[in-house]
Design an enzyme around this catalytic site. Structure first.
Site, PDB file in Angstrom:
ATOM      1  N   GLY A  57     -22.787 -26.971  24.851  1.00 24.87           N
ATOM      2  CA  GLY A  57     -22.744 -25.696  25.551  1.00 24.87           C
ATOM      3  C   GLY A  57     -22.159 -24.538  24.763  1.00 24.87           C
ATOM      4  CD  GLN A  58     -19.430 -23.453  19.264  1.00 24.21           C
ATOM      5  OE1 GLN A  58     -19.564 -24.612  18.857  1.00 24.21           O
ATOM      6  NE2 GLN A  58     -18.727 -22.550  18.620  1.00 24.21           N
TER       7      GLN A  58
ATOM      8  CG  ASP B 159     -16.564 -16.000  30.064  1.00 18.94           C
ATOM      9  OD1 ASP B 159     -17.635 -15.551  30.547  1.00 18.94           O
ATOM     10  OD2 ASP B 159     -16.540 -16.912  29.234  1.00 18.94           O
ATOM     11  CB  ILE B 160     -18.896 -10.887  29.777  1.00 18.39           C
ATOM     12  CG1 ILE B 160     -19.783 -11.838  28.979  1.00 18.39           C
ATOM     13  CG2 ILE B 160     -18.033 -10.021  28.881  1.00 18.39           C
ATOM     14  CD1 ILE B 160     -20.857 -11.129  28.171  1.00 18.39           C
TER      15      ILE B 160
ATOM     16  CG  HIS C 123     -14.936 -19.746  22.474  1.00 22.16           C
ATOM     17  ND1 HIS C 123     -15.966 -19.963  21.580  1.00 22.16           N
ATOM     18  CD2 HIS C 123     -15.461 -19.916  23.706  1.00 22.16           C
ATOM     19  CE1 HIS C 123     -17.070 -20.252  22.243  1.00 22.16           C
ATOM     20  NE2 HIS C 123     -16.791 -20.234  23.542  1.00 22.16           N
TER      21      HIS C 123
END
Length: 113
Positions: free
Chosen positions: A92-93, A29-30, A99
């Site tokens: 929160g998507q 995750d970035i 994913h």
């Protein structure tokens, strides 16, 4: 279609890929929320959990099994980890490609927020 995760699957957007097979892709995750924060995505585009059909039951199971395997490889399985799938903005998507977030490496409180 402008889908960030589809572009990662195609190799057009760079990502730190940690696992790939015929069905799924996993990468860092970035914006990590834990010492270990990986994303496990289907290579097939599905926007939200609401769009899953019974034909994707095996795929969803494979996402979970992949996350479990990665948790063991990352040495977070025994201490504990969280697997989260958000559906739509209210949950929160922010990227509309199904994913799962695999989080671990620290104490994860409940409720998450």
């Amino acid at each position: 279609m402008d889908c960030l995760f589809c572009e990662i699957v195609k190799g057009k957007v760079p990502a730190q890929i940690i696992y790939r097979d015929d069905l799924v892709l996993a990468f860092d995750d970035i914006n990590p929320q834990a010492p270990q924060h990986k994303l496990v995505i289907p290579q097939k585009h599905i926007s939200t959990l609401n769009e899953l059909s019974s034909e994707e039951n095996e795929l969803v199971g494979h996402i979970v099994q992949t996350a479990k395997m990665l948790a063991k490889e990352l040495n977070i399985a025994d201490a504990g980890y969280r697997l989260v799938m958000n559906c739509n903005p209210g949950a929160g998507q922010t990227v509309f490609h199904v994913h799962a977030h695999l989080l671990g490496g620290r104490k994860l409180n409940w409720p998450p927020g």
